[in-house]
Design a protein around this motif. Structure first.
Motif, PDB file in Angstrom:
ATOM      1  N   LEU A   1      46.706  37.655  32.189  1.00 52.42           N
ATOM      2  CA  LEU A   1      47.097  38.404  33.377  1.00 52.42           C
ATOM      3  C   LEU A   1      48.304  37.797  34.071  1.00 52.42           C
ATOM      4  O   LEU A   1      48.433  36.562  34.149  1.00 52.42           O
ATOM      5  N   ALA A   2      49.159  38.653  34.578  1.00 51.69           N
ATOM      6  CA  ALA A   2      50.244  38.270  35.492  1.00 51.69           C
ATOM      7  C   ALA A   2      50.335  39.409  36.502  1.00 51.69           C
ATOM      8  O   ALA A   2      50.938  40.449  36.239  1.00 51.69           O
ATOM      9  N   LEU A   3      49.698  39.229  37.647  1.00 49.32           N
ATOM     10  CA  LEU A   3      49.576  40.292  38.647  1.00 49.32           C
ATOM     11  C   LEU A   3      50.199  39.861  39.963  1.00 49.32           C
ATOM     12  O   LEU A   3      50.214  38.667  40.294  1.00 49.32           O
ATOM     13  N   PHE A   4      50.697  40.838  40.717  1.00 50.86           N
ATOM     14  CA  PHE A   4      51.157  40.543  42.076  1.00 50.86           C
ATOM     15  C   PHE A   4      50.863  41.735  42.979  1.00 50.86           C
ATOM     16  O   PHE A   4      50.758  42.872  42.526  1.00 50.86           O
ATOM     17  N   GLU A   5      50.714  41.432  44.242  1.00 49.89           N
ATOM     18  CA  GLU A   5      50.559  42.466  45.266  1.00 49.89           C
ATOM     19  C   GLU A   5      51.521  42.164  46.396  1.00 49.89           C
ATOM     20  O   GLU A   5      51.539  41.039  46.925  1.00 49.89           O
ATOM     21  N   LEU A   6      52.326  43.137  46.747  1.00 48.66           N
ATOM     22  CA  LEU A   6      53.328  42.987  47.804  1.00 48.66           C
ATOM     23  C   LEU A   6      53.004  44.029  48.879  1.00 48.66           C
ATOM     24  O   LEU A   6      53.438  45.166  48.797  1.00 48.66           O
ATOM     25  N   ARG A   7      52.217  43.627  49.839  1.00 46.54           N
ATOM     26  CA  ARG A   7      51.719  44.577  50.830  1.00 46.54           C
ATOM     27  C   ARG A   7      51.585  43.880  52.188  1.00 46.54           C
ATOM     28  O   ARG A   7      51.566  42.651  52.270  1.00 46.54           O
ATOM     29  N   PRO A   8      51.431  44.667  53.257  1.00 45.78           N
ATOM     30  CA  PRO A   8      51.270  44.055  54.580  1.00 45.78           C
ATOM     31  C   PRO A   8      49.844  43.580  54.824  1.00 45.78           C
ATOM     32  O   PRO A   8      48.889  44.081  54.234  1.00 45.78           O
ATOM     33  N   VAL A   9      49.728  42.600  55.710  1.00 51.31           N
ATOM     34  CA  VAL A   9      48.428  42.165  56.230  1.00 51.31           C
ATOM     35  C   VAL A   9      48.459  42.371  57.741  1.00 51.31           C
ATOM     36  O   VAL A   9      49.529  42.503  58.355  1.00 51.31           O
TER      37      VAL A   9
END
Length: 802
Positions: free
Chosen positions: A574-582
């Motif tokens: 796996l090579a995953l990313f999430e680019l989202r607001p918190v």
């Protein structure tokens, strides 16, 4: 909406062909969806004479008929019972193809030759049911095609009207449009009523309890009617537009509705309790049975037509079973009203009950047409059913609805349409469809009175649309739009976000998107301390489930759960990313603070499985390299890594924080072993969590292009002994403080610990590369510059050159 060619010609003179009329109607906004030529291909069905009708010798229910066509005599076996010798009938000759693709062939029926067919209305497509064959009037021309002799050859147009054109939901409305095309006069049907001495006001009355939903209600009383079948011409008219003939009274109401666009309803007057009409809202939960036999539950917003004791009709939609006109009906109270379109549409939609009446009322009928249609229908019923129309009319109209008055600027009309039409021509075309246009106070203005049959015309631009429609769209020139295209750059924040996303994808990562709502215990799963500010989450007022009870303050739990789900399905590399607001709650702030973060993880093999690749797993340094490349691409300066600081969800000793100067950018490390059973992680996972708001604040601008040197580089390698506990970072910080003009780069290419080195020492090897833009560097110059680097390390860090 269906209309026929011949019916239209009764109200306006025109000589357009069928195709030409279809095109013209479509171009004026009345789109023709379908054309059906009634009687087409049926010229072989002719008027014939029954010279003899005898019983079939071998069948009790059949007859053998000798049919004279004018040219020959044919024998036909028939199963009907309503014919006799001497009748004129519609005869389908051998070879005829009737509706339904039914071909007539010569055959033998019970041993008798049959050379054709005696037709019923059903077989000719004139009605849905038939009791026997069609018997024609005396004097019908023998041998002539039946449809031509009966005047039934016609063309039916099916119009796809838009909801804003209720004025064309009638034959007269469509004829008005044709009159505007031709310039000929529209002929409205003439109405003449012979009233009896009986005063309707002595027999009935109308009470409007809710004038908002029923602004006008008119009624007439016709006494002494005889309910029976309608004459042929009325049946043909009704059925030609897709309706079913019921009886003479009901057919008249349908005929007038299709003719003038005004729905009507006939009540059996003797079944109206107290003989009067009350228009009111329904009681909540009131039960009422409509003409289709269905009991319906009313709501307080529904409008009901009532007699003195209870409901008798669902206003504007359908009559009631308790006041239906039946065979023994003798007195008719005829209704013609105007109802609030919104109220009728609401009721019709809620009940799923769409009728021809509701179709017109919910689009907006003509309040001024109510008494005109009432008189037209009353006169026809008196003529066809033999009744007497009582003197007077009941007309409850408490507040007159005046025609709308609009002002039209001819210059504005021409500017919007791109044409040059004079004020006189503009006024003429508007007047041709029933609008009253007169010159205004200014030479540029027209004062236009909009009749109530055009509820769609509310503003000046509506009048301009009518001008365009009536003068012909072909007069409007085709021009290219005049516009200006401005190049808009993305705001810096959005541009950097897009860059980060593209860089991560280029590194081989796949983006995931998780819900912004998470479970309240998600922070407990990653072991976040109670005092951590990320505990200040925003609760959702109406969560869909307990797993979506709060807004997330970190992306880490969601990404670990995504990884666990993939691992469970044996998707292990796996090579995953999430680019989202918190989102985090702040004291004294109504809205949460929204910050953009990047969380990425890697696990499994470093390289794809294959014969030329080893099975080494990715580790801390693989992800560190990705982060370094990302920050370098964003031109974040003065980077340093601090292994003494990290976060609670990382493995101690295998994690670090990354800084730009004194600014914390994020953390990176191997996931803490204690989280593996919590998230069902069955292998090593490395993770990074970056604060992109901080990263973007430190991101540099594009420095521009630097020229490439035409001269060769010179490299110098040096091995140095330094203290075992001295971070390499301090070595490079010291080297960066030495300002050398021709120094191009310095890299660490070896670290050695072990045999041959003094205790407490380690060996590092660095390679310095030198190059000038304007000359070739000499060994002496390089030796001097390189010597400054070594002296700096010896002086500041106590390094020893090996």
């Amino acid at each position: 909406m269906k209309v026929t060619y011949n019916w239209l010609k009764e109200y306006v003179d025109f000589d357009f062909s069928v195709d030409d009329l279809s095109h013209r109607l479509t171009m004026t906004g009345l789109e023709v969806d379908a054309i059906e030529r009634l009687g087409e291909g049926l010229d072989s069905v002719i008027v014939a004479h029954l010279a003899d009708v005898s019983p079939h010798p071998d069948a009790d229910r059949l007859t053998v008929c000798q049919v004279e066509t004018g040219n020959e005599t044919c024998q036909v076996v028939c199963g009907a019972t309503n014919h006799k010798t001497g009748d004129l009938i519609a005869f389908a000759q051998v070879g005829s193809v009737l509706p339904g693709d039914f071909k007539i062939k010569k055959s033998k029926i019970r041993g008798q030759l049959s050379q054709g067919m005696l037709c019923s209305e059903k077989e000719l497509g004139l009605s849905e049911e038939a009791d026997g064959i069609l018997i024609l009037p005396e004097g019908s021309p023998l041998g002539q095609p039946f449809f031509e002799a009966a005047g039934l050859k016609d063309v039916q147009f099916e119009l796809g009207l838009t909801p804003n054109r209720p004025d064309c939901l009638s034959v007269v409305g469509v004829a008005r449009e044709i009159a505007a095309m031709t310039g000929n006069t529209l002929r409205l049907p003439e109405v003449e009523i012979n009233e009896s001495a009986t005063d309707i006001n002595q027999k009935s009355s109308v009470l409007l309890e809710d004038a908002d939903l029923c602004p006008r209600y008119t009624a007439r009383l016709i006494e002494g009617v005889k309910i029976g079948p309608s004459p042929d011409w009325l049946v043909r008219r009704v059925e030609a537009v897709g309706m079913r003939s019921i009886n003479n009274v009901v057919d008249v109401t349908n005929f007038v509705m299709m003719e003038l666009g005004q729905p009507l309803h006939a009540f059996d007057y003797n079944r109206l309790r107290e003989g009067r009409i009350v228009v009111r809202r329904a009681a909540e939960g009131e039960k009422f049975t409509t003409l289709d036999g269905q009991e319906r539950c009313m709501q307080a917003d529904d409008l009901m037509i009532c007699d003195g004791e209870g409901s008798v009709a669902l206003a504007g939609v359908m009559g009631g079973l308790n006041s239906e006109v039946e065979e023994d009906t003798t007195d008719i109270l005829l209704e013609s009203a105007y109802f609030n379109p919104i109220a009728i549409r609401r009721t019709s939609k809620r009940l799923g009950l769409h009728t021809e009446s509701s179709h017109r009322f919910e689009r907006g009928s003509d309040v001024d047409m109510a008494p005109i249609a009432l008189d037209r229908a009353a006169a026809l019923i008196a003529d066809l059913a033999g009744g007497q129309v009582a003197k007077g009319i009941l007309d409850a109209y408490p507040e007159t609805i005046e025609p709308m008055a609009l002002e039209l600027s001819v210059s504005r009309s021409n500017r919007l349409l791109g044409v040059d039409i004079s004020r006189d021509e503009t006024g003429k075309v508007l007047s041709s469809i029933g609008l009253q246009a007169v010159p205004g106070t200014d030479e540029d203005l027209l004062q236009v009175a909009v009749p109530n049959f055009r509820p769609d015309i509310e503003r000046e631009v509506d009048l301009i649309e009518e001008v365009a429609r009536l003068v012909g769209y072909e007069r409007i020139p085709a021009t290219m739009p005049n516009s200006q295209l401005d190049c808009q750059h993305l705001p810096r924040h959005l541009s950097l976000e897009k860059t980060v996303r593209n860089l991560m994808v280029a590194e081989g990562f796949a983006e995931v998107i998780n819900y912004s709502f998470v479970a309240a215990d998600s922070l407990d799963k990653i072991g976040l301390p109670t005092a951590d500010k990320r505990r200040s989450s925003v609760a959702v007022l109406n969560p869909l489930s307990e797993d979506q009870a709060v807004m997330r303050t970190t992306l880490v739990p969601g990404l670990l759960e995504t990884a666990a789900g993939n691992l469970a399905y044996r998707n292990e590399d796996l090579a995953l990313f999430e680019l989202r607001p918190v989102f985090s709650a702040e004291d004294g702030e109504e809205l949460p603070v929204e910050a953009l973060r990047l969380t990425a993880l890697m696990c499994g093999r470093r390289d794809p499985e294959g014969w030329a690749q080893d099975a080494a797993e990715c580790d801390f340094f693989d992800l560190k390299g990705v982060v370094e490349h990302l920050l370098e691409s964003l031109r974040v300066a003065d980077l340093r890594w601090d292994s003494a600081e990290s976060d609670c969800f990382y493995h101690p000793g295998k994690s670090a924080s990354v800084y730009s100067g004194k600014h914390l950018l994020g953390t990176i490390g191997e996931v803490h072993p204690g989280l593996s059973p919590v998230f069902d992680l069955n292998r090593r996972v490395v993770l990074c969590d970056l604060d992109l708001e901080a990263v973007f604040a430190q991101a540099g601008e594009f420095p521009g292009f630097a020229p490439l040197s035409r001269y060769p580089d010179i490299a110098r390698d040096s091995a140095l002994l330094i203290d075992e506990d001295l971070p390499v970072r301090q070595v490079f910080e010291a080297l960066n403080r030495v300002k050398l003009k021709d120094l191009e780069s310095i890299v660490l290419f070896d670290v050695y610990r072990g045999k041959g080195l003094p205790e407490g020492k380690k060996s590092i090897a660095i390679r310095a590369r030198y190059r000038a833009l304007d000359r070739t560097l000499t060994d002496d110059l390089i030796q001097k510059q390189h010597g400054k680097l070594i002296k700096c390390l010896e002086k500041e860090l106590g390094a020893e050159l090996r």
